[in-house]
Design an enzyme around this catalytic site. Structure first.
Site, PDB file in Angstrom:
ATOM      1  N   TYR A 233     -17.328  -5.406 -75.650  1.00  0.00           N
ATOM      2  CA  TYR A 233     -17.167  -6.091 -74.374  1.00  0.00           C
ATOM      3  C   TYR A 233     -18.030  -7.341 -74.467  1.00  0.00           C
ATOM      4  O   TYR A 233     -19.262  -7.239 -74.535  1.00  0.00           O
ATOM      5  CB  TYR A 233     -17.660  -5.233 -73.207  1.00  0.00           C
ATOM      6  CG  TYR A 233     -16.720  -4.179 -72.707  1.00  0.00           C
ATOM      7  CD1 TYR A 233     -15.609  -4.520 -71.951  1.00  0.00           C
ATOM      8  CD2 TYR A 233     -16.965  -2.827 -72.946  1.00  0.00           C
ATOM      9  CE1 TYR A 233     -14.752  -3.545 -71.460  1.00  0.00           C
ATOM     10  CE2 TYR A 233     -16.119  -1.846 -72.461  1.00  0.00           C
ATOM     11  CZ  TYR A 233     -15.011  -2.208 -71.720  1.00  0.00           C
ATOM     12  OH  TYR A 233     -14.171  -1.241 -71.238  1.00  0.00           O
ATOM     13  N   ASP A 262      -8.686  -5.541 -71.407  1.00  0.00           N
ATOM     14  CA  ASP A 262      -7.938  -5.047 -70.248  1.00  0.00           C
ATOM     15  C   ASP A 262      -8.810  -4.663 -69.065  1.00  0.00           C
ATOM     16  O   ASP A 262      -8.306  -4.154 -68.071  1.00  0.00           O
ATOM     17  CB  ASP A 262      -7.059  -3.858 -70.642  1.00  0.00           C
ATOM     18  CG  ASP A 262      -7.830  -2.767 -71.383  1.00  0.00           C
ATOM     19  OD1 ASP A 262      -9.060  -2.842 -71.436  1.00  0.00           O
ATOM     20  OD2 ASP A 262      -7.183  -1.844 -71.915  1.00  0.00           O
ATOM     21  N   HIS A 387      -5.875   0.738 -70.463  1.00  0.00           N
ATOM     22  CA  HIS A 387      -7.186   1.306 -70.164  1.00  0.00           C
ATOM     23  C   HIS A 387      -7.058   2.704 -69.553  1.00  0.00           C
ATOM     24  O   HIS A 387      -7.824   3.098 -68.676  1.00  0.00           O
ATOM     25  CB  HIS A 387      -7.968   0.382 -69.224  1.00  0.00           C
ATOM     26  CG  HIS A 387      -9.442   0.346 -69.507  1.00  0.00           C
ATOM     27  ND1 HIS A 387      -9.981  -0.381 -70.538  1.00  0.00           N
ATOM     28  CD2 HIS A 387     -10.499   0.937 -68.893  1.00  0.00           C
ATOM     29  CE1 HIS A 387     -11.292  -0.249 -70.546  1.00  0.00           C
ATOM     30  NE2 HIS A 387     -11.635   0.560 -69.564  1.00  0.00           N
TER      31      HIS A 387
END
Length: 518
Positions: A233, A262, A387
């Site tokens: 991330y 996502d 996700h």
């Protein structure tokens, strides 16, 4: 000799000027750590003056205390007889006599886990966005595809091994474990237990950016042929991501970076938020959630928030000492996550800091799959994912996107790997995805349920069931090797009705759009 404190002595220290917590029967002064805590200070202040062990332990890798706090922060020990009686986080469950070895399918594994794990872990693992439409549809889409068995075919031998990323990675099963966060919420074995289970079946594991153990702890002891990926991330503060990439490069078992796209902000996961509120009502002002959260969206997804660039609750606002943390576990796992990623800036930045192949996770349209293919060989694969239905409800199942690709830009299947996740519950689901052109199929919740049901042995049982079911399906189709699976083995007519049927959006305006020079 270490000083022994009573609970009454500790609970008086719960201000930003004097903040103490109890962890593992020891008393710590964390006042100086408030401003540097990655998740902001408010969560620590919520737990100050209390025994925070139950909240701290499942989500912090072993050794975090020693690395984060100076030796002088340890003040002494707590007299356990003075601690208040803890309020149970959920009603006591009747324990089943069933073991993971007795479970015949993944639904039974999940049921067993539900009987064992606490309410907070269940709410986080189970939760999905809004009305859970996408979460449910992820699995239902597989049921809309029919198989076409062939006969008079020797099915004595069945080989589930395959290769990934231009044949550079070899695995024994085309099933991988998705980057599932907070594994130690469900069982102390955590992500290390998942790694050990994957080792037994030579399966790929993508380590979560929000793992409850460090990547070094997870890969420790892995054989040289065991394959891992690392989920990234990207952070608002890019230097933090760059530092993490340097750590990852020092671990030779990690073969690629899985850039997650996502979930730039957390979805509205009502089961998760509701559990937080239940605990809040039970525990009063000391109610807690995980000590990390989104820099863009504070608190609950049911309420609006200030301008993320100027509002007072932005996590980087040192004077504000963090913001509201009332959004539950899911809302909490996005500390400093950057919402501004773009094709023409993020991939060139990554190219400066890693030479590892990039897998783009969370791609949900054929247009973005096509764009990803234009960035090969830096981008060597795409993980079609919504996700787990946890971000945008009514987003398409990965199977829909895979079929879009086959319809509008099938040539990308020859340029990059396409992997899928979401809704996998049977070996027949795995085979159907492979027939459509997926190179590998991922499971996330299934691994967490397995862990909750029986630790490492539970994850092994999940992989054993999926592998056995995959082999059975391949044999009954008359297929001996993964690479032999194709469209001739499935009937997708029912599913085709629901596939996107608009313009391709791959015209010259898209093709002429400036792209990063890599």
């Amino acid at each position: 000799m270490a000083k022994v404190y009573t609970y009454d002595e500790v609970k008086s220290h719960k201000t930003p000027q004097s903040c103490w917590v109890i962890l593992y029967n020891k008393v710590y002064d964390v006042t100086s750590f408030l401003r540097s805590h990655p998740g902001g200070s408010k969560i620590i202040l919520q737990l100050s003056g209390t025994d925070a062990t139950e909240e701290y332990d499942p989500i912090h890798p072993p050794g975090t205390l020693e690395k984060s706090l100076p030796a002088t922060a340890l003040l002494g020990t707590i007299d356990p007889s003075t601690l208040p009686t803890k309020v149970p986080s959920s009603p006591v469950k009747l324990q089943s006599t069933q073991t993971v070895a007795d479970c015949l399918n993944l639904d039974e594994i999940e049921k067993l886990a539900d009987e064992k794990i606490n309410r907070k872990a269940w709410a986080y693992y189970y939760s999905a966005a809004d009305d859970l439409v996408t979460k449910s549809h992820n699995n239902k889409a597989y049921g809309q595809i029919l198989l076409r068995p062939r006969v008079f075919v020797d099915c004595t031998l069945c080989d589930t091994s395959t290769t990934l990323l231009s044949s550079k990675l070899k695995v024994d099963i085309p099933i991988f474990v998705c980057p599932a966060a907070m594994a130690r919420l469900g069982h102390p074995d955590g992500e290390k237990g998942i790694a050990q289970a994957c080792a037994k079946y030579s399966a790929l594991q993508i380590i979560s950016n929000n793992a409850s153990m460090t990547p070094e702890q997870i890969v420790a002891g892995a054989g040289s042929d065991q394959v891992f990926g690392w989920q990234l991330y990207v952070q608002d503060d890019r230097s933090k991501s760059e530092k993490m990439l340097r750590r990852i490069h020092a671990l030779p078992n990690i073969k690629f970076i899985c850039l997650t796209l996502d979930a730039p902000v957390p979805g509205k996961r009502e089961h998760d938020e509701r559990e937080w509120k239940v605990k809040q009502s039970m525990a009063g002002s000391t109610a807690s959630t995980l000590p990390v959260r989104s820099s863009l969206q504070s608190g609950s997804s049911s309420t609006t928030t200030p301008d993320p660039l100027t509002g007072p609750h932005r996590i980087t606002d040192v004077e504000g000492l963090g913001g509201d943390t009332s959004g539950g576990v899911g809302n909490a796992l996005f500390a400093g996550t950057a919402p501004d990623l773009k094709w023409d800036t993020t991939l060139p930045w990554l190219a400066k800091h890693t030479s590892l192949p990039i897998i783009l996770k969370g791609v949900q349209t054929h247009e973005d799959v096509y764009l990803a293919s234009l960035h090969a060989p830096q981008v060597q694969g795409v993980l079609l994912s919504n996700h787990g239905g946890r971000a945008l409800d009514t987003a398409p199942p990965a199977l829909h996107t895979l079929m879009e690709v086959r319809k509008y830009c099938p040539e990308v299947l020859e340029k990059i790997d396409l992997w899928v996740d979401g809704g996998i519950k049977r070996g027949t689901d795995v085979v159907k995805a492979l027939c459509l052109g997926a190179k590998a199929v991922g499971v996330g919740r299934a691994a967490l349920w397995g862990l909750g049901a029986g630790g490492t042995a539970g994850v092994e049982r999940v992989l054993e069931i999926l592998k056995a079911e995959t082999e059975t399906c391949m044999r009954l189709l008359g297929v001996g090797k993964v690479e032999e699976l194709g469209m001739q083995h499935i009937n997708t007519r029912v599913l085709e009705r629901d596939i996107y049927d608009g313009p391709s959006n791959l015209d010259h305006r898209l093709l002429d759009k400036p792209r990063a020079k890599l």
